[in-house]
Scaffold this motif. Structure first.
Motif, PDB file in Angstrom:
ATOM      1  N   LEU A 108       0.735  -1.126  -0.120  1.00  0.00           N
ATOM      2  CA  LEU A 108       0.014  -0.100  -0.327  1.00  0.00           C
ATOM      3  C   LEU A 108       0.950   1.408   0.093  1.00  0.00           C
ATOM      4  CD1 LEU A 108      -2.807  -0.874   2.864  1.00  0.00           C
ATOM      5  CD2 LEU A 108      -3.119  -0.827  -0.333  1.00  0.00           C
ATOM      6  N   LEU A 109       1.876   1.206   0.594  1.00  0.00           N
ATOM      7  CA  LEU A 109       3.116   2.383   0.255  1.00  0.00           C
ATOM      8  C   LEU A 109       3.319   2.726  -0.370  1.00  0.00           C
ATOM      9  CD1 LEU A 109       5.363   2.069   3.484  1.00  0.00           C
ATOM     10  CD2 LEU A 109       3.168   3.420   3.651  1.00  0.00           C
ATOM     11  N   PHE A 110       4.050   1.743  -1.061  1.00  0.00           N
ATOM     12  CA  PHE A 110       4.034   1.701  -2.370  1.00  0.00           C
ATOM     13  C   PHE A 110       2.963   1.985  -3.418  1.00  0.00           C
ATOM     14  CE2 PHE A 110       7.827  -1.424  -1.174  1.00  0.00           C
ATOM     15  CZ  PHE A 110       8.706  -0.281  -2.461  1.00  0.00           C
ATOM     16  N   VAL A 111       2.356   1.704  -3.399  1.00  0.00           N
ATOM     17  CA  VAL A 111       0.432   2.357  -4.835  1.00  0.00           C
ATOM     18  C   VAL A 111       0.470   3.824  -4.351  1.00  0.00           C
ATOM     19  CG1 VAL A 111      -1.333   1.820  -5.059  1.00  0.00           C
ATOM     20  CG2 VAL A 111      -0.154   0.292  -5.181  1.00  0.00           C
ATOM     21  N   ALA A 112       0.366   3.793  -3.033  1.00  0.00           N
ATOM     22  CA  ALA A 112       0.309   5.608  -2.220  1.00  0.00           C
ATOM     23  C   ALA A 112       1.332   6.685  -2.738  1.00  0.00           C
ATOM     24  CB  ALA A 112       0.333   5.199  -1.635  1.00  0.00           C
ATOM     25  N   ALA A 113       2.595   6.278  -3.274  1.00  0.00           N
ATOM     26  CA  ALA A 113       3.792   6.886  -3.394  1.00  0.00           C
ATOM     27  C   ALA A 113       3.384   7.109  -4.592  1.00  0.00           C
ATOM     28  CB  ALA A 113       4.990   6.131  -3.426  1.00  0.00           C
ATOM     29  N   MET A 114       2.288   6.472  -5.284  1.00  0.00           N
ATOM     30  CA  MET A 114       2.445   7.288  -7.060  1.00  0.00           C
ATOM     31  C   MET A 114       1.711   7.532  -7.048  1.00  0.00           C
ATOM     32  SD  MET A 114       1.319   2.891  -8.576  1.00  0.00           S
ATOM     33  CE  MET A 114       0.768   3.435 -10.156  1.00  0.00           C
ATOM     34  N   VAL A 115       0.758   8.654  -6.009  1.00  0.00           N
ATOM     35  CA  VAL A 115      -0.106  10.120  -6.278  1.00  0.00           C
ATOM     36  C   VAL A 115       0.573  10.994  -5.248  1.00  0.00           C
ATOM     37  CG1 VAL A 115      -2.334   8.443  -5.716  1.00  0.00           C
ATOM     38  CG2 VAL A 115      -1.360   9.482  -4.086  1.00  0.00           C
ATOM     39  N   ILE A 116       1.943  10.540  -5.448  1.00  0.00           N
ATOM     40  CA  ILE A 116       2.276  12.242  -4.326  1.00  0.00           C
ATOM     41  C   ILE A 116       3.487  12.349  -6.334  1.00  0.00           C
ATOM     42  CG2 ILE A 116       4.789  13.152  -3.444  1.00  0.00           C
ATOM     43  CD1 ILE A 116       3.862  10.197  -2.330  1.00  0.00           C
ATOM     44  N   PRO A 117       3.095  14.405  -6.357  1.00  0.00           N
ATOM     45  CA  PRO A 117       3.453  14.894  -7.012  1.00  0.00           C
ATOM     46  C   PRO A 117       4.526  15.650  -7.330  1.00  0.00           C
ATOM     47  CG  PRO A 117       1.637  15.418  -6.495  1.00  0.00           C
ATOM     48  CD  PRO A 117       1.334  14.419  -5.284  1.00  0.00           C
ATOM     49  N   PHE A 118       5.992  15.145  -7.571  1.00  0.00           N
ATOM     50  CA  PHE A 118       7.501  15.111  -8.104  1.00  0.00           C
ATOM     51  C   PHE A 118       7.681  16.510  -7.693  1.00  0.00           C
ATOM     52  CE2 PHE A 118      11.100  16.604  -9.999  1.00  0.00           C
ATOM     53  CZ  PHE A 118      11.488  15.887  -9.451  1.00  0.00           C
ATOM     54  N   GLN A 119       7.100  17.578  -8.288  1.00  0.00           N
ATOM     55  CA  GLN A 119       7.062  19.298  -7.498  1.00  0.00           C
ATOM     56  C   GLN A 119       7.110  19.735  -6.274  1.00  0.00           C
ATOM     57  OE1 GLN A 119       4.472  18.573 -10.001  1.00  0.00           O
ATOM     58  NE2 GLN A 119       5.219  18.992 -11.906  1.00  0.00           N
ATOM     59  N   SER A 120       6.073  18.414  -5.614  1.00  0.00           N
ATOM     60  CA  SER A 120       5.525  18.234  -4.130  1.00  0.00           C
ATOM     61  C   SER A 120       6.774  18.056  -3.212  1.00  0.00           C
ATOM     62  CB  SER A 120       4.990  17.807  -3.766  1.00  0.00           C
ATOM     63  OG  SER A 120       5.000  16.477  -3.963  1.00  0.00           O
ATOM     64  N   ILE A 121       8.016  17.242  -4.221  1.00  0.00           N
ATOM     65  CA  ILE A 121       9.422  16.745  -2.869  1.00  0.00           C
ATOM     66  C   ILE A 121      10.482  17.088  -4.031  1.00  0.00           C
ATOM     67  CG2 ILE A 121       7.940  15.069  -2.308  1.00  0.00           C
ATOM     68  CD1 ILE A 121       9.485  12.939  -4.257  1.00  0.00           C
ATOM     69  N   MET A 122      10.596  18.056  -4.674  1.00  0.00           N
ATOM     70  CA  MET A 122      11.875  18.195  -5.729  1.00  0.00           C
ATOM     71  C   MET A 122      12.643  19.117  -4.349  1.00  0.00           C
ATOM     72  SD  MET A 122      10.840  20.445  -8.644  1.00  0.00           S
ATOM     73  CE  MET A 122       9.968  21.491  -7.677  1.00  0.00           C
ATOM     74  N   ILE A 123      12.430  19.639  -3.322  1.00  0.00           N
ATOM     75  CA  ILE A 123      13.179  20.927  -2.465  1.00  0.00           C
ATOM     76  C   ILE A 123      14.162  19.668  -1.367  1.00  0.00           C
ATOM     77  CG2 ILE A 123      13.459  22.208  -0.572  1.00  0.00           C
ATOM     78  CD1 ILE A 123      11.778  24.323  -2.328  1.00  0.00           C
ATOM     79  N   PRO A 124      12.979  18.966  -1.149  1.00  0.00           N
ATOM     80  CA  PRO A 124      13.590  17.819  -0.065  1.00  0.00           C
ATOM     81  C   PRO A 124      14.398  16.773  -0.512  1.00  0.00           C
ATOM     82  CG  PRO A 124      11.592  18.099   0.513  1.00  0.00           C
ATOM     83  CD  PRO A 124      11.325  19.211  -0.940  1.00  0.00           C
TER      84      PRO A 124
END
Length: 275
Positions: A108-124
């Protein structure tokens, strides 16, 4: 008994041809304008070239340093695909065959990671990559593609592996095969249809990706083809004639790859349907 060719079939074929031509219109604009001088592009973008300007391709090839950026893109795409296929197929296999709540949670964690926008994690991502020494490195970029591509790959492998009979593996274990051997000798060959699909999807994504290489690869010698194409657009000038020629040079390898894999795609679909 063969179906008769009716008027309805004829209309559907005509509509399909029209739809196909509509999808080909952007390709026409790219090809036609890549063979025009810059002034002619500004005058009329829809018309055919008055004279084929093949020099655009020669100049774009030299300005991009095409052989170098092609090598970089090819190395990144091949290495990323290899790592995604190897690690995600094994990971999905263990998640399917290990029937525990923890396995379901990880899936479920791997599936949930698919919906995270790349732009939201660029800086981290950039901060973490700097801490681990992954910046300005082709192999660091490959590791990042492994992370971003794992969600979809594990999701697809997971669904496909569930359709493989466990009895095949049990028979191999009785014959003395280890878990590692069962996967690589029995299970993985049966995953060819979905593996081909994953390679095609990832190749299209990684080859054409612009934002992640832009963030990670600062050294000009490590540029990929999309990054090299971008540099035809300056602050005050946009070299459309060279940019479109460079775009065609970037598309050609993908077209060759797709047509060379077409036979395997058809085989994969048919073998998957009767598996």
């Amino acid at each position: 008994m063969r179906n008769k060719y009716t008027g309805k079939t004829f209309i559907i074929e005509i509509l399909a041809i029209i739809l196909g031509l509509i999808f080909l219109v952007p390709f026409y604009y790219v090809i036609a304008n890549s063979l025009k001088p810059f002034a002619e592009i500004l005058t009329n973008t829809s018309a055919l070239p008055s004279a084929f300007q093949w020099q655009n391709y020669v100049t774009a090839f030299e300005r991009m340093d095409y052989l170098r950026v092609f090598k970089n893109s090819l190395m990144i795409t091949v290495a990323s695909n290899l790592m995604i296929v190897v690690f995600c197929s094994m990971g999905a296999y263990m998640l399917v065959r290990t029937k525990t709540k923890f396995s379901n949670f990880i899936f479920l964690l791997f599936v949930a990671a698919m919906v995270i926008p790349f732009q939201s994690i660029m800086i981290p991502l950039v901060k973490a990559a700097s801490s681990f020494g992954l910046m300005n490195s082709i192999w660091g970029l490959v590791v990042m593609y492994l992370g971003f591509g794992s969600g979809l790959a594990i999701f697809l492998y997971h669904g496909f592996i569930k359709g493989i009979p466990v009895e095949l593996e049990e028979a191999a274990i009785i014959d003395g095969c280890s878990t590692f051997g069962v996967f690589w000798r029995i299970v993985f060959p049966l995953l060819k249809p979905i593996t081909v699909t994953i390679i095609i999807l990832n190749s299209l994504w990684i080859w054409n990706d612009f934002l992640l290489p832009l963030l990670v690869l600062q050294d000009p010698s490590l540029r990929t083809i999309p990054l090299a194409t971008f540099f035809f657009f300056g602050q005050y000038t946009k070299q459309w004639d060279l940019a479109l020629a460079a775009l065609m040079l970037s598309i050609i390898p993908l077209l060759i790859f797709f047509f060379s894999m077409q036979k395997h795609i058809i085989k994969g679909i048919t073998s998957g349907s009767i598996k």
